[in-house]
Write an enzyme that holds these catalytic residues in place. Structure first.
Site, short mmCIF file in Angstrom:
data_model
loop_
_atom_site.label_atom_id
_atom_site.label_comp_id
_atom_site.label_asym_id
_atom_site.label_seq_id
_atom_site.Cartn_x
_atom_site.Cartn_y
_atom_site.Cartn_z
N ILE A 1 -20.16 -19.89 64.15
CA ILE A 1 -19.22 -20.78 63.44
C ILE A 1 -17.99 -21.09 64.29
CG2 ILE A 1 -20.08 -20.06 61.21
CD1 ILE A 1 -17.57 -18.34 60.86
N GLY B 1 -17.98 -17.73 68.98
CA GLY B 1 -18.59 -17.25 70.22
C GLY B 1 -19.73 -16.29 69.97
N SER C 1 -19.99 -14.45 57.28
CA SER C 1 -18.72 -14.16 56.63
C SER C 1 -18.53 -12.66 56.69
CB SER C 1 -18.72 -14.65 55.19
OG SER C 1 -19.63 -13.89 54.41
N ALA D 1 -20.80 -1.88 67.69
CA ALA D 1 -19.83 -2.97 67.57
C ALA D 1 -19.61 -3.35 66.11
CB ALA D 1 -20.32 -4.20 68.34
N GLU E 1 -11.96 -11.65 61.04
CA GLU E 1 -10.95 -11.81 60.01
C GLU E 1 -9.72 -10.91 60.16
OE1 GLU E 1 -14.45 -11.55 57.57
OE2 GLU E 1 -13.45 -12.75 56.06
#
Lengths: 762, 338
Positions: free
Chosen positions: A485, A488, A525, A714, A719
């Site tokens: 989105i 990257g 998200s 990871a 956000e």
């Protein structure tokens, strides 16, 4: 360590839980490097195709007529002249559109309109100009209804109602642990304050929109979305199509920030207009529509109470949060404001109450760290105030209270030490301990402030899948249904594949963003893409590598266990380096037999909580005469587990802090109280930060692999960097001028008004 | 929205353009001149204004973008861009306020196309005026929704209902600077040319003339003349925005002072962003003239400039903001700034 569920009926390949961890200090050659974006060339040369770049033969352009009233019933609609305008091919409205249920209690084209901007009709024409001319020819009549535009009026006893049940979306949500009253009784110091946050607008540079094209009864939708699979499911359901007759494609995106995590009306409207006209239809929202109808950050009012012992030990945390969710329950409109009160600090007595309030304004939807951004502004200012009341360093107060376990879930964190280390890294890099405030220069005052955060996301949202296909020449195609989105993700995920496969980056192509061309992946998200799909890709790569070694075993006369791949060559343990065999020699030998690896993201650990945390420290300068707040520098330290690509992580931190500066200082949707019209639904009057507003931002890398979270170690960083910026700035402003401002944004007007009615410093 | 259909003509000369404007009896809703277009086109895209015809004057003979020294002063062609003004070698010292004002306006991209003539003629940025969903008096309606609405960016002078029907502010930065430099404008209509002080060019809108200027609908602004400044004069422009750059002024201040034997002479102080048109603070100038410059004097001048302020419900902050800018601008103009 998590293990893949043994009860799963079918194995789709390797579950990520079966993989060995990439431990701290592991010898990785591609993961952890600042590889440039794999799509960078396409973006800087204009080759990258965004939703509005789609051009198909005969394509039409659609525009939407929107309600001019905040609350009204549509009493008349004559689209005859619009439909007759040359170049117009389809007009849709409640008069002729199928009755498709939308939101929870209305229709795609409903005759009750609940905000200025609610959809009334749509036109498809040969150009945007003709479509706009057609909209001007539509004769619409309304019966205006009473409306409410903000929390206070919506919650008043005799308020006009948006729905028969009233203006509350469900009952208040209450969370309690311990005994709040006892905790407040035990406190030596109590802070009780009310904070107000504003409606911020996402303002993605690429607006929402899509292009819809039918081939017989099959629909292809190029949609600007964070979730191709969710859009496919919603559009198929709305149109009564089987899912395999709907294909949703999203290759490049100019920002979503949460506002594109659901299917919106235009995805279906474009499909219906295309059906009606027999032509492809592109429906891109203009900037005004973007800022009226497809999401905003919910304004909040939070009454916060904190209690602490003299030594700073928290005894009570409470919040009553009212959140303005706008006119419709779109999914994701009720941001999780209470979460940070429940989990950021160790405290036995906590009570949170959350009310979601309908108003006649555009619907709220998730906005980058929803709820946490709003809550951190309040909680972290209250903590600052508490520190001052206790005469404690604000950092020390936090060090004494930060939580090392998920108290709401009753589970330890996978990385309990992360927040403490973020405090230390940020404080050291900033020079917090030795900071000396420069002497006041005329009316200018310097101040410093800090804030911390936790974030429920970042740990991944299983399941999610990936395939790896080994080509005859030794190159690899990786296929997954996730999206990039704009963060990257394409690059970070390619690095994971290349690392596991032992191939150079340019021998791996990652394909994503197409429901017809890759297995399921969830919505992008919750800062979840890298941590969900990274392990799935690694698992698929491991599966493919295992098969390659098995195939090579015969040619190389060595057991598969003895093989590794480095820089595209198979090395056999004990053999000299120069005897290594290029992988292409093996794949060419077995071609056209194709090695295919399948990977699945296994579940997150059941007995531990995966979260992300961080801290930021800022220095500001406030001009006490002109009210100007200048952010001088920002230091950030965030836990995102293992850093896959430091440049991409820095980019997210810089972007998040920049958005945080906008939220702190300028951004504020302004709604006219008399009409409900949004007065600044444009980029002239709605001020986002410019480069001149953004100081140097230093991101200190924690880079601590979260080995228990998933086998790549990871976690997400998309956000979190936005969360602590506004409270850190507000605390710094207080430090500078001794006036506490509890309502955002900290505009010149608010600073000057606050200084004019200066309260005694506390 | 996209623009409504319109006809486009290119004028070969000023005479052609004026004839074109006059052809429709000076009906400004029908035909408008087009130069940089940065204001006109945005009004058309917002559906606030839909002229049937645009006459492009960018290549009309008799209009130019020149900035030249003339008779001890400076003459600026109406087509000079803000970028031309921002970096012109003549616009220093006594004229510096104009370069600073031009450089503080809009963004570099806009400054490269926006002309100074268009800048003076631009319409208010009032978000009620600019929004097609909200009728207002300035657009031909009745009331002013800003007066009791979201007026944080609006006027703080002449705000009583009896004073003015509109509380929008004039958005130009260069206008304040030009007024501080005693600029004159030369206009041309069907009957020929006329020259008038810029102060007379601006006028609060009235029921009969819902515009911020006295330019007639069939007139063109040709040029601006800055007279020779008093010897030793210096000028500055100071602007407060809601972010660092790329925003209209909440308040702007153009100041010119001439230090004559240690005392201020020929003071000029103009405020933008506070009234329907740029506001000359004559009471403050009277405080300044003949006095020795110091911080106390500048504070008294600032107080005098704002003495008549009558803020609306949401813009009381503009009063201390304007005073602070005035004090700073005067100190800078007097060479005493920090």
């Amino acid at each position: 360590m998590p293990t893949p569920s043994g009860e799963q009926p079918q194995r789709l390949g390797v579950g990520s839980g079966e993989l060995p961890r990439w431990e701290e200090g592991a010898d990785l050659s591609i993961v952890g490097r600042a590889h440039p974006r794999v799509e960078g060339d396409a973006k800087v040369t204009g080759g990258a195709q965004y939703a509005s770049d789609v051009r198909l033969p005969g394509q039409l352009y659609a525009r939407v007529l929107r309600s001019p009233y905040a609350h009204a019933r549509l009493t008349g609609l004559d689209t005859g002249r619009a439909a007759a305008l040359p170049g117009v091919h389809a007009v849709l409205s409640s008069a002729n559109a199928p009755e498709i249920a939308w939101y929870e209690d209305s229709l795609l084209f409903d005759r009750t309109l609940r905000f200025v901007g609610d959809e009334v009709a749509a036109v498809a024409a040969e150009s945007e100009e003709i479509a706009d001319d057609a909209l001007r020819l539509i004769v619409d009549a309304y019966e205006p209804l009473p409306f409410v535009l903000d929390l206070d009026t919506a919650l008043a006893p005799d308020a006009p109602k948006l729905r028969p049940s009233g203006n509350l979306n469900g009952e208040p949500t209450v969370y309690e642990r311990g005994d709040l009253a006892a905790g407040l009784r035990d406190a030596d110091v109590i802070v009780e304050e009310t904070y107000v946050t504003q409606a911020a607008l996402h303002n993605c540079l690429e607006p929402h929109g899509c292009t819809a094209a039918w081939d017989g009864d099959r629909l292809t939708l190029w949609s600007s979305t964070q979730s191709v699979f969710d859009v496919r499911q919603r559009v198929a359901e709305a149109l009564g199509l089987p899912e395999h007759h709907v294909r949703v494609i999203k290759q490049h995106m100019g920002g979503g920030f949460g506002s594109k995590q659901i299917a919106w009306k235009q995805d279906v409207i474009a499909a219906l207009l295309a059906k009606e006209s027999g032509r492809p239809v592109q429906l891109m929202l203009d900037r005004e529509a973007e800022n009226l109808a497809v999401g905003n950050r919910n304004p909040t009012r939070q009454r916060v109470r904190l209690g602490a012992k003299r030594d700073g030990t928290l005894t009570a945390i409470a919040v009553d949060a009212a959140q303005q969710i706008g006119a419709h329950p779109v999914g994701g409109e009720g941001a999780d404001v209470p979460a940070i009160y429940q989990n950021l600090y160790r405290c036995p007595n906590v009570r949170t109450e959350q009310r979601l309030v309908f108003t006649n304004t555009g619907p709220a939807v998730a906005f980058r760290a929803p709820g946490h951004v709003e809550a951190a502004f309040a909680l972290e200012q209250a903590m600052d105030q508490l520190a001052r009341a206790l005469d404690l360093d604000p950092l020390e107060l936090r060090r004494r209270n930060y939580a090392d376990q998920d108290q709401a879930e009753g589970k330890p964190y996978t990385l309990p030490e992360a927040l403490g280390r973020c405090y230390d890294l940020a404080a050291d890099a900033f020079g917090w301990a030795g900071y000396q405030k420069p002497p006041a220069a005329g009316p200018k005052r310097r101040g410093v402030g800090l804030a911390a955060h936790d974030w429920a996301g970042g740990g991944g949202s299983p399941p999610g899948y990936a395939w790896v296909k080994w080509n005859a020449d030794g190159s690899v195609d990786v296929v997954t249904g996730t999206q990039d989105i704009g963060t990257g993700a394409r690059t970070g995920l390619t690095q994971v594949a290349a690392e596991e496969l032992g191939l150079p980056m340019d021998r791996v192509a990652l394909h994503l963003g197409d429901t017809a061309n890759g297995p399921y992946a969830p919505v992008s998200s919750g800062s979840a893409t890298q941590s969900t799909i990274g392990p799935a890709i690694r698992a698929a790569a491991a599966d493919a590598k295992r098969q390659l070694f098995e195939a090579a075993s015969e040619f190389l006369e060595a057991p598969p266990e003895a093989m590794t791949i480095r820089d595209g060559k198979i090395h056999v343990a004990g053999e000299p380096e120069d005897r290594a065999t290029p992988v292409g020699d093996v794949t060419a030998q077995i071609a056209p037999t194709m090695i295919q690896g399948h990977g699945e993201r296994g579940p997150n650990p059941e007995d531990k909580s995966v979260r992300t945390v961080g801290a930021q420290i800022v220095e500001v300068e406030v001009d006490t005469e002109t009210g100007e707040v200048s952010v001088c520098r920002v230091v950030a330290a965030h836990d995102c587990g293992r850093i896959i690509n430091p440049t991409l992580v820095d980019s997210q931190v810089i972007g998040g802090v920049t958005q945080g500066i906008g939220f702190a200082l300028f951004e504020d949707r302004v709604v006219d109280a008399g009409t409900g019209v949004v007065l600044n639904a444009n980029l002239e009057d709605y001020h986002v930060p410019t480069a001149a507003d953004v100081p140097p931002i230093r991101n200190v890398h924690l880079n601590l692999p979260d080995r228990e979270a998933n086998p790549t170690g990871a976690k997400g960083i998309g956000e979190p960097p936005l969360i602590p910026t506004a409270p850190a700035i507000a605390n710094a402003v207080y430090d500078a001028i001794g006036v506490r401002i509890r309502e955002l944004p900290l505009s010149r007007r608010r600073v000057l008004d606050a200084l004019a009615t200066r309260e005694a410093p506390r | 929205m996209t623009m409504q259909p319109f006809a486009y003509e290119r004028a070969a000369s000023v005479e052609d353009a004026i004839a074109g404007l006059a052809r429709v009896g000076g009906d400004a809703t029908h035909t408008r001149p087009l130069a940089g277009g940065t204001d006109l086109l945005t009004l058309m895209k917002a559906d606030v204004f839909a002229p049937a015809r645009l006459i492009d004057v960018k290549r009309a003979a008799g209009l130019d973008s020149g900035i030249a020294a003339t008779d001890g002063g400076v003459t600026v062609g109406a087509l000079a861009t803000l970028a031309d003004l921002e970096r012109h070698p003549l616009l220093v010292g006594p004229y510096l306020a104009l370069a600073e004002a031009a450089g503080s306006a809009a963004s570099p991209q806009l400054r490269n196309v926006a002309t100074v003539g268009g800048n003076l003629l631009q319409r208010p940025r009032c978000w009620y005026f600019r929004n097609p969903r909200t009728p207002c008096w300035l657009k031909g309606g009745d009331g002013c929704p800003a007066r009791d609405g979201e007026n944080q960016h609006h006027a703080i002078f002449d705000t009583r209902r009896d004073d003015r029907p509109c509380v929008a502010v004039h958005p130009s930065d260069p206008a304040a600077a030009l007024l501080a430099l005693d600029a004159e404008v030369t206009l041309r209509g069907p009957g020929g040319e006329r020259t008038l002080p810029l102060a007379a060019f601006f006028a609060s809108p009235t029921d009969e003339r819902r515009l911020e200027t006295t330019l007639l609908p069939d007139e063109l602004l040709l040029s601006i003349r800055l007279p020779a400044p008093p010897p030793g004069a210096r000028s500055v422009y100071r602007k407060a925005m809601d972010r660092k750059v790329w925003a209209f002024a909440l308040v702007g201040v153009a100041a010119r002072v001439n230090l004559d034997g240690g005392r201020i002479a020929d003071a000029r102080l103009i405020l933008s962003g506070v009234a329907n048109v740029p506001r000359r603070a004559t009471a403050a100038e009277a405080v300044l003239d003949g006095a020795a410059p110091d911080d106390e004097l500048f504070a008294r001048a600032a107080d005098a400039a704002l003495a008549d302020a009558a803020p609306l419900s949401r813009n009381a902050y503009k009063v201390p903001l304007a005073k602070a800018l005035i004090r700073g601008a005067l100190a800078d103009a007097a060479g005493m700034g920090t």
